[in-house]
Design an enzyme around this catalytic site. Structure first.
Site, PDB file in Angstrom:
ATOM      1  N   HIS A  82       0.850  -1.189   0.000  1.00 31.39           N
ATOM      2  CA  HIS A  82       0.000   0.000   0.000  1.00 31.39           C
ATOM      3  C   HIS A  82       0.884   1.237   0.000  1.00 31.39           C
ATOM      4  O   HIS A  82       1.816   1.338   0.791  1.00 31.39           O
ATOM      5  CB  HIS A  82      -0.914   0.018   1.236  1.00 31.39           C
ATOM      6  N   ASP A 161     -15.525   2.328   6.691  1.00 29.02           N
ATOM      7  CA  ASP A 161     -14.455   3.241   6.265  1.00 29.02           C
ATOM      8  C   ASP A 161     -14.916   4.079   5.091  1.00 29.02           C
ATOM      9  O   ASP A 161     -14.625   5.271   5.027  1.00 29.02           O
ATOM     10  CB  ASP A 161     -13.188   2.471   5.880  1.00 29.02           C
ATOM     11  N   ARG A 168     -15.111  12.497   6.499  1.00 28.49           N
ATOM     12  CA  ARG A 168     -13.880  13.210   6.873  1.00 28.49           C
ATOM     13  C   ARG A 168     -13.462  14.181   5.778  1.00 28.49           C
ATOM     14  O   ARG A 168     -12.973  15.273   6.043  1.00 28.49           O
ATOM     15  CB  ARG A 168     -12.756  12.202   7.136  1.00 28.49           C
ATOM     16  N   SER A 183      -8.120   3.828   8.722  1.00 27.15           N
ATOM     17  CA  SER A 183      -8.796   3.764   7.430  1.00 27.15           C
ATOM     18  C   SER A 183      -8.029   2.834   6.482  1.00 27.15           C
ATOM     19  O   SER A 183      -8.591   1.923   5.875  1.00 27.15           O
ATOM     20  CB  SER A 183      -8.879   5.188   6.864  1.00 27.15           C
ATOM     21  N   LYS A 187      -9.093  -1.527   5.448  1.00 26.69           N
ATOM     22  CA  LYS A 187      -9.289  -2.026   4.072  1.00 26.69           C
ATOM     23  C   LYS A 187      -8.285  -3.115   3.751  1.00 26.69           C
ATOM     24  O   LYS A 187      -8.623  -4.133   3.152  1.00 26.69           O
ATOM     25  CB  LYS A 187      -9.119  -0.874   3.073  1.00 26.69           C
TER      26      LYS A 187
HETATM   27  N1  URA Z   1      -6.060   6.807   2.307  1.00 27.55           N
HETATM   28  C1  URA Z   1      -7.019   6.106   2.955  1.00 27.55           C
HETATM   29  O1  URA Z   1      -7.378   5.018   2.554  1.00 27.55           O
HETATM   30  N2  URA Z   1      -7.545   6.654   4.071  1.00 27.55           N
HETATM   31  C2  URA Z   1      -7.166   7.842   4.558  1.00 27.55           C
HETATM   32  O2  URA Z   1      -7.682   8.260   5.572  1.00 27.55           O
HETATM   33  C3  URA Z   1      -6.162   8.565   3.865  1.00 27.55           C
HETATM   34  C4  URA Z   1      -5.620   8.020   2.732  1.00 27.55           C
END
Ligand code: URA
Length: 436
Positions: A82, A161, A168, A183, A187
């Site tokens: 990621h 999320d 947000r 967050s 995922k």
């Molecule tokens: N990427 C995400 O998946 N979540 C965040 O809060 C910021 C960047």
């Protein structure tokens, strides 16, 4: 559990019990807690922060708000990567096939462009026919058959999320390390992975502009993953200028393919190989990072990584011919050279401004519902440390149609993004740290 009590406790800096966090996320996901209370909670977290235990509880609650994939019937160690997002960051396109060619199983759930940063899904969709919305059954089949599959977040993966992120975004509460970390990890952990390599970007083109903040985020991300029994490593990598040369979807696909054919820009190659080596090591396919680096490099040299990308593209409905004949990729309507106004050395490139220039050409979105023009973007010809004479090209704009900004105006943005001076200044380092 009264939401007002939870909000008040956090507002006043008192710690929350995991059950309170779980109840809040549950209530929000089921529509029992309204957006305005959740927004107030996020703002309280923004100012007060969360403890390690609270961050873990929030991640777990968001993870459990949807399905968690069980990939244990597919043989092999599953490792994903990621990136926290950058400009010209097309690493995933090359990394997934390299790691898969080394025997790592790569279930990669990617995102779309966000603000000035690009997204892997938008890049993949510039390959004609490529499907990012496979159902779980097909996702498993492709993963088992090719060793990698790259798709978008489904409705059933971490739905809390998805809702919270949208909230947000409009309440100025994105930039909170515990909220970002929970967050991302909710995922990623829903993908059914055994391990995760994180590329935490630092610099003008990253969300984290300062190394201290990026390091803090990396530590929180690693702590959450390890707390849940996963193998996690984070690299801090420089994003003070675009990675590689291409910024924009089809242009980036082309550059990633060039990398797999042994003709990629050196900075992109270094970051890709380092992340690939970490994935290979986490998956237990090599004895040391050194061996893992060699293995990863060999997959480029002998063409296995490129063949693997063609296999993945074909399995996901795309036309691998477009990876050989680039004329089959979406094209811009025209090009425009941005030329240096004075001689000197490139001392800095504001990567965020370059990312926004690509968005202005139509390569990204200003609003979520905007369509992306896959053929447009820009290619930088001069990077930090390079000498340039007056009148020489700094950058080529690939412009399209569809209501995008005029190339002259975008060229002005690029001019402002470049700092050219009399003295050569060294580029910021590409590798700033490793946590793991
Ligand atoms: N990427 C995400 O998946 N979540 C965040 O809060 C910021 C960047």
């Amino acid at each position: 559990v009264l939401p007002t009590e939870i909000i008040r406790a956090k507002r006043d800096g008192r710690p929350l019990a995991p059950e309170q966090i779980q109840a809040l996320v549950d209530g929000f996901t089921r529509g029992l807690i309204p957006d305005y209370q959740m927004a107030a909670f996020c703002m309280a977290v923004f100012f007060r922060g969360l403890t390690e235990e609270e961050t873990g509880a929030l991640t777990e609650a968001m993870l459990r708000s949807g399905d968690v994939l069980d990939l244990s019937d597919i043989p092999g160690v599953k490792v994903d990567k990621h990136s926290t997002g950058g400009v010209g960051d097309k690493v995933s396109l090359a990394l997934a096939p390299i790691a898969a060619a080394c025997g790592v199983v790569v279930p990669m759930i990617s995102g779309r462009g966000l603000g000035h940063t690009g997204g892997t899904l938008d890049k993949l969709e510039s390959i004609p026919g490529f499907q990012i919305g496979l159902g779980e059954g097909r996702f498993r089949e492709v993963l088992a058959a090719t060793g990698a599959c790259l798709i978008g977040q489904t409705e059933r993966l971490a739905p809390a999320d998805r809702r919270l992120y949208a909230l947000r975004d409009v309440t100025a509460t994105v930039e909170s390390i515990p909220l970002i970390a929970s967050s991302i990890m909710s995922k990623k952990l829903a993908e059914g992975i055994d391990g995760l390599v994180l590329d935490v970007k630092v610099g003008s083109g990253a969300f984290m502009k300062r190394a201290e903040d990026a390091e803090r985020l990396a530590r929180v991300l690693c702590d959450i993953g390890r707390g849940m029994g996963k193998r996690v490593v984070a690299l801090l990598t420089g994003m003070d200028q675009p990675l590689g040369a291409a910024v924009g979807n089809a242009l980036e696909v082309k550059e990633a393919v060039e990398l797999l054919r042994g003709r990629g820009p050196i900075d992109l190659l270094e970051v890709t190989l380092e992340l690939a080596a970490e994935m290979v090591l986490l998956a237990g396919r090599a004895e040391s990072l050194e061996d893992a680096r060699c293995m990863a490099g060999e997959t480029i040299d002998d063409g296995r990584a490129f063949s693997k990308l063609c296999q993945i593209v074909a399995a996901q409905g795309g036309e691998p011919e477009a990876l050989v004949d680039y004329a089959l990729l979406p094209q811009a309507r025209g090009t425009f050279e941005v030329r240096a106004r004075a001689e000197g050395f490139v001392q800095a490139i504001d990567a965020e401004a370059i990312g926004l220039a690509a968005v202005a050409l139509g390569a990204g979105r200003v609003r979520v519902e905007d369509a992306v023009d896959h053929g447009v973007g820009l290619v930088v010809h001069r990077k930090v440390g390079d000498r340039v004479e007056a009148g020489e090209p700094l950058c080529t704009l690939h412009w399209g149609a569809r209501g995008a900004e005029h190339p002259d105006a975008v060229a002005e943005r690029v001019q402002r993004a470049y700092q050219i001076g009399e003295h050569a200044l060294p580029a910021e380092p590409l590798f700033l740290g490793r946590i793991g």
